[in-house]
Scaffold this motif. Structure first.
Motif, mmCIF file in Angstrom:
data_model
loop_
_atom_site.group_PDB
_atom_site.id
_atom_site.type_symbol
_atom_site.label_atom_id
_atom_site.label_comp_id
_atom_site.label_asym_id
_atom_site.label_seq_id
_atom_site.Cartn_x
_atom_site.Cartn_y
_atom_site.Cartn_z
ATOM 1 N N GLY A 243 0.823 -1.197 0.000
ATOM 2 C CA GLY A 243 0.000 0.000 0.000
ATOM 3 C C GLY A 243 0.856 1.245 0.000
ATOM 4 N N THR A 244 0.262 2.366 -0.396
ATOM 5 C CA THR A 244 0.981 3.634 -0.319
ATOM 6 C C THR A 244 1.086 4.056 1.140
ATOM 7 O OG1 THR A 244 -1.076 4.874 -0.624
ATOM 8 C CG2 THR A 244 0.211 4.351 -2.597
ATOM 9 N N ARG A 245 2.049 4.919 1.421
ATOM 10 C CA ARG A 245 2.223 5.393 2.786
ATOM 11 C C ARG A 245 0.967 6.110 3.288
ATOM 12 N NH1 ARG A 245 6.597 5.929 5.894
ATOM 13 N NH2 ARG A 245 8.016 5.453 4.182
ATOM 14 N N SER A 246 0.241 6.723 2.364
ATOM 15 C CA SER A 246 -0.984 7.429 2.727
ATOM 16 C C SER A 246 -2.127 6.481 3.067
ATOM 17 C CB SER A 246 -1.428 8.322 1.566
ATOM 18 O OG SER A 246 -1.774 7.519 0.438
ATOM 19 N N ASP A 247 -1.950 5.194 2.758
ATOM 20 C CA ASP A 247 -2.989 4.169 2.947
ATOM 21 C C ASP A 247 -4.185 4.369 2.021
ATOM 22 O OD1 ASP A 247 -1.629 2.756 4.931
ATOM 23 O OD2 ASP A 247 -2.451 3.993 6.529
ATOM 24 N N LYS A 248 -4.062 5.259 1.048
ATOM 25 C CA LYS A 248 -5.206 5.532 0.178
ATOM 26 C C LYS A 248 -5.303 4.533 -0.967
ATOM 27 C CE LYS A 248 -7.746 9.284 -2.006
ATOM 28 N NZ LYS A 248 -7.848 10.752 -2.187
ATOM 29 N N TYR A 249 -4.166 3.944 -1.353
ATOM 30 C CA TYR A 249 -4.152 3.038 -2.503
ATOM 31 C C TYR A 249 -3.440 1.736 -2.175
ATOM 32 C CZ TYR A 249 -5.479 7.214 -5.102
ATOM 33 O OH TYR A 249 -6.136 8.344 -5.535
ATOM 34 N N LEU A 250 -3.941 0.665 -2.773
ATOM 35 C CA LEU A 250 -3.232 -0.606 -2.832
ATOM 36 C C LEU A 250 -2.486 -0.664 -4.151
ATOM 37 C CD1 LEU A 250 -6.174 -2.858 -1.622
ATOM 38 C CD2 LEU A 250 -4.134 -2.291 -0.285
ATOM 39 N N MET A 251 -1.287 -1.261 -4.139
ATOM 40 C CA MET A 251 -0.494 -1.309 -5.361
ATOM 41 C C MET A 251 0.119 -2.683 -5.562
ATOM 42 S SD MET A 251 1.364 2.361 -5.844
ATOM 43 C CE MET A 251 0.382 3.837 -6.115
ATOM 44 N N ILE A 252 -0.003 -3.177 -6.767
ATOM 45 C CA ILE A 252 0.690 -4.394 -7.191
ATOM 46 C C ILE A 252 1.868 -3.950 -8.047
ATOM 47 C CG2 ILE A 252 0.550 -6.489 -8.590
ATOM 48 C CD1 ILE A 252 -2.421 -6.621 -7.886
ATOM 49 N N GLY A 253 3.044 -4.371 -7.652
ATOM 50 C CA GLY A 253 4.243 -4.029 -8.413
ATOM 51 C C GLY A 253 4.805 -5.249 -9.104
ATOM 52 N N LEU A 254 5.131 -5.098 -10.381
ATOM 53 C CA LEU A 254 5.738 -6.174 -11.165
ATOM 54 C C LEU A 254 7.125 -5.718 -11.584
ATOM 55 C CD1 LEU A 254 2.739 -6.681 -13.622
ATOM 56 C CD2 LEU A 254 3.015 -7.672 -11.353
ATOM 57 N N GLY A 255 8.097 -6.588 -11.461
ATOM 58 C CA GLY A 255 9.435 -6.185 -11.834
ATOM 59 C C GLY A 255 10.281 -7.322 -12.342
ATOM 60 N N SER A 256 10.896 -7.127 -13.507
ATOM 61 C CA SER A 256 12.006 -7.966 -13.931
ATOM 62 C C SER A 256 13.267 -7.201 -13.543
ATOM 63 C CB SER A 256 11.955 -8.225 -15.434
ATOM 64 O OG SER A 256 12.328 -7.063 -16.161
ATOM 65 N N LYS A 257 14.428 -7.638 -14.005
ATOM 66 C CA LYS A 257 15.651 -6.919 -13.688
ATOM 67 C C LYS A 257 15.719 -5.580 -14.415
ATOM 68 C CE LYS A 257 17.231 -10.280 -11.163
ATOM 69 N NZ LYS A 257 17.285 -10.159 -9.700
ATOM 70 N N ILE A 258 14.954 -5.420 -15.502
ATOM 71 C CA ILE A 258 15.094 -4.200 -16.299
ATOM 72 C C ILE A 258 13.767 -3.540 -16.644
ATOM 73 C CG2 ILE A 258 17.279 -4.961 -17.317
ATOM 74 C CD1 ILE A 258 15.700 -5.696 -19.864
ATOM 75 N N THR A 259 12.645 -4.117 -16.247
ATOM 76 C CA THR A 259 11.332 -3.596 -16.641
ATOM 77 C C THR A 259 10.380 -3.700 -15.456
ATOM 78 O OG1 THR A 259 11.702 -4.395 -18.894
ATOM 79 C CG2 THR A 259 9.451 -3.798 -18.318
ATOM 80 N N SER A 260 9.490 -2.715 -15.322
ATOM 81 C CA SER A 260 8.520 -2.780 -14.236
ATOM 82 C C SER A 260 7.165 -2.253 -14.676
ATOM 83 C CB SER A 260 9.021 -2.008 -13.008
ATOM 84 O OG SER A 260 9.358 -0.680 -13.335
ATOM 85 N N GLU A 261 6.171 -2.562 -13.845
ATOM 86 C CA GLU A 261 4.799 -2.135 -14.111
ATOM 87 C C GLU A 261 4.074 -2.086 -12.762
ATOM 88 O OE1 GLU A 261 2.291 -3.487 -17.670
ATOM 89 O OE2 GLU A 261 1.546 -4.752 -16.035
ATOM 90 N N VAL A 262 3.214 -1.063 -12.583
ATOM 91 C CA VAL A 262 2.489 -0.881 -11.334
ATOM 92 C C VAL A 262 0.993 -0.843 -11.620
ATOM 93 C CG1 VAL A 262 2.088 0.634 -9.362
ATOM 94 C CG2 VAL A 262 4.411 0.343 -10.259
#
Length: 702
Positions: A243-262
């Motif tokens: 979650g964000t520090r503000s607690d307003k949003y949940l977030m799924i983070g995807l990451g390879s070694k060179i690419t990411s997506e939220v």
């Protein structure tokens, strides 16, 4: 030293591997069969050899263990952090292996002054949320994964691994009654995130290669099947949930070694659909934080598109592509991220191999164009600073952590308005420890290609040179080896050992280019930088080969294994901790844990002949030869899922068969532990004492 004739001889069972026309015969691949009694017998025989060889160090080990114990305040308490209407903290008790996680009620809404920490007594009204000592009873290994309390403070979710294979069981505790619920979730990854309402919890599971790939939602007490929220089929990507520090949003983070997506979702709508912030693009990495600037919800996006060292953008939440630059790219500073609070933004970055933070007061800002950052400075240039525990979004102070190689860690509250720094706690070092008795400095080594490589050097003042020296390196995954204090290290420094970190390419100390020039087809720079660092120490008469030990762990074990082949004459000893020393065999097998996601780091030798040949040319295991190797101590764990015990076992078997010196090649396998080694602080101190005693012998300090 042990008679070489006493060394257990590993049988040779030829196994043939053919790739890109290259045929390789591997005589020790049979050691991969963990369930084979003969494999276990080999590991136990190696343990017996190691025990016999190091028996003479028993008194020294006991002395070092005693020193660590005597300098450590065993009954201690962390500085309480405010979360809702509770002070939250951890306590340790003399004689107990694990911490107690606790909370105590807060007297009033305006109380932001944490209670004084004595280390001896619980806070008034203390509630023990989890006593891991009780939870770990009857186990040889214990690791706490998730630990998360609902926003209303009524429920705790926590997960434990009691084997060492990083497969966790998620449990729930009603904090009102103290009751442990019967419902559990088996075989999860470590983390867990609650929804605002405390009815739903999100967790991760892994695929056969132990890659977190699926997010699930568990509806507490509903008695229904868990809901699959997200699945990532691409084997290059790891999945995370938070979650964000503000607690307003949940977030799924995807990451390879060179690419990411939220992917993002309002925390008030836990059963809704996550939305992509930026669709993934190969080679583009980004992360997202939520801020409120000028009364408007904004996303702060740290990214590297056309910005090697990353830059910071902000954008409206309802249109994350409508960006403007908040912090532009800087070739001299590697931007690592931003944390948002109700009244401040905190920028984390590194410059000249040193971590730093800068703070922006946003209370009067009408838009991001009004935001300006000011670096927080300290007197000691060779130090580390960063955010400490700050669970509250809206707080009048920021909690900061500070340390150096010679200064015990400090927890500081910063009043952003006045600039006042309130020291809440300095790590206690019992006895007569005085930082003024020690010194730290930075030196620069000129590598073979002219690159300037930084060294961090720590010693007791007055040590005469040449001195016994422990040279440590890592050099992978853009990980930085930052200044930090260690009570255990004092047992080396006080015996005249100089501790040196070589900040070699492949790490992140000098920016993204430092990493890029030490991975894939430039990986050998990592090894030659370390060798050049060792030669610099010898040539400058800081030490001698007879007094020099090199150390690396995990991917740093790959480093130190390669160095043993490149320059065995420079070292008296090589300490390899859970070493990744058979990389080509592992990276060629997509069925092994973590292999596919590693292709962006090392290259894909299955598809690319150039990568195959390059890895073949530096693989520590495959390049073992008839050389006069120094003494080598390899440490591994039977249940390690990240770097399998097989790597160290095969490497040691081949070294023992090929080394032309009389120096002992030793393997020590923890038979009930994982990648992090043994669990429990007293067991860990015993392990550190074992390693330090061996280092002291090999450097000639004793």
């Amino acid at each position: 030293m042990t008679d070489k004739q006493a060394v257990p001889v590993a049988k040779k069972v030829p196994s043939t591997r053919v790739h890109h026309g290259d045929e390789v015969v591997d005589n020790y691949e049979w050691l991969r069969e963990k369930d084979d009694p003969e494999v276990i017998s080999f590991l136990e025989a190696q343990n017996a050899l190691t025990e016999a060889d190091t028996a003479e160090l028993a008194d020294l080990r006991a002395a070092i263990y005693g020193e660590i114990k005597s300098r450590t305040q065993e009954t201690d308490m962390s500085v309480p952090s405010r979360r809702g209407q509770y002070w939250c903290y951890a306590r340790t008790v003399e004689g107990q292996q694990y911490a107690l996680r606790c909370r105590a009620p807060i007297s009033g809404d305006d109380d932001w002054d944490p209670p004084t920490v004595s280390g001896d007594d619980p806070l008034p009204g203390e509630q023990v949320l989890l006593d891991s000592n009780l939870d770990a009873e009857g186990t040889d290994f214990y690791s706490l994964g998730a630990f998360s309390v609902t926003d209303d403070g009524t429920m705790l979710a926590y997960s434990v691994d009691k084997v060492g294979d990083e497969r966790y069981t998620l449990r729930f505790k009603d904090l009102r009654s103290g009751e442990l619920l019967t419902e559990t979730v088996e075989n999860t990854a470590p983390g867990a995130t609650w929804s605002h309402d405390g009815r739903h919890i999100f967790y991760l599971t892994v695929d056969d290669a132990w890659r977190p790939d699926t997010v699930w939602r568990h509806d507490l007490g509903a008695g229904t099947d868990d809901v699959k929220v997200f699945h990532e089929p691409d084997e290059r990507f790891w999945v995370g949930i938070g979650g964000t520090r503000s607690d307003k949003y949940l977030m799924i983070g995807l990451g390879s070694k060179i690419t990411s997506e939220v992917h993002v979702l309002s925390a008030d709508d836990p059963t809704g659909e996550f939305q992509v912030v930026w669709p993934r693009r190969d080679g583009v990495e980004y992360d997202v934080e939520h801020a409120v600037i000028g009364g408007e919800d904004r996303f702060l996006i740290t990214h590297n598109e056309n910005a090697e060292n990353f830059e910071l953008l902000d954008a409206p939440v309802d249109d994350p592509t409508a960006t403007r630059v908040l912090i532009p790219h800087d070739a001299e500073s590697r931007l690592e991220g931003v944390d948002a609070f109700a009244d401040q933004l905190v920028l984390s970055y590194r410059r000249a191999a040193t971590p730093r933070i800068a703070i922006a007061d946003i209370r009067g800002a009408k838009s991001s164009s009004d935001v300006s950052f000011e670096e927080l400075t300290f007197d000691e240039p060779l130090s580390s600073v960063g955010l400490a525990g700050n669970p509250e979004w809206a707080a009048p102070r920021l909690r900061i952590g500070y340390t150096s190689f010679i200064e015990p860690s400090e927890i500081i509250d910063l009043d952003v308005t006045s600039g006042d720094r309130i020291l809440l706690k300095r790590q206690v070092v019992l006895g007569d420890y005085d930082p003024a008795d020690y010194e730290q400095k930075r030196e620069w080594v000129t590598a073979a290609d002219g690159t300037q490589v930084p060294l961090s050097i720590v010693s007791r003042k007055g040590v005469s040179r040449p001195a016994p020296t422990l040279l440590y390196g890592y050099g992978s995954y853009e990980a930085s080896m930052d200044p930090g204090f260690s009570i255990a290290r004092l047992s080396l420094l006080d015996r005249g050992v100089v501790f040196v970190i070589a900040h070699i390419r492949g790490g992140g100390e000098m920016g993204r280019h430092w990493y890029e020039n030490g991975k894939t087809l430039t990986k050998k720079n990592t090894f030659t930088d370390f060798v050049d660092s060792a030669r610099h120490l010898v040539d400058s008469r800081a030490t001698t080969p007879a007094q020099l030990v090199g150390e690396g762990g995990s991917a740093g074990g790959l480093l130190i294994g390669a160095v043993a082949n490149l320059a065995p004459e420079l070292f008296s000893g090589i300490l390899a901790v859970v070493p990744f020393v058979d990389p080509l065999t592992s990276i060629l097998d997509p069925s092994l844990p973590l292999t596919v996601i590693e292709w962006d780091e090392w290259g894909n030798p299955l598809e690319d002949k150039e990568v195959y040949e390059y890895m073949r040319s530096y693989s520590p295991y495959e390049n073992v030869a008839a050389l006069e190797y120094p003494a080598i101590l390899a440490l591994t764990s039977l249940n390690d899922t990240r770097v399998m015990y097989t790597e160290a076992a095969k490497w040691v078997a081949r070294l023992q068969d090929n080394s032309t010196s009389d120096n002992a090649i030793l393997l020590k396998t923890e038979m009930s532990a994982g990648h992090g080694g043994v669990s429990g602080r007293y067991k860990q101190w015993e392990e550190v004492a074992f390693e330090h005693a061996w280092v002291l012998r090999q450097t000639g300090a004793v």
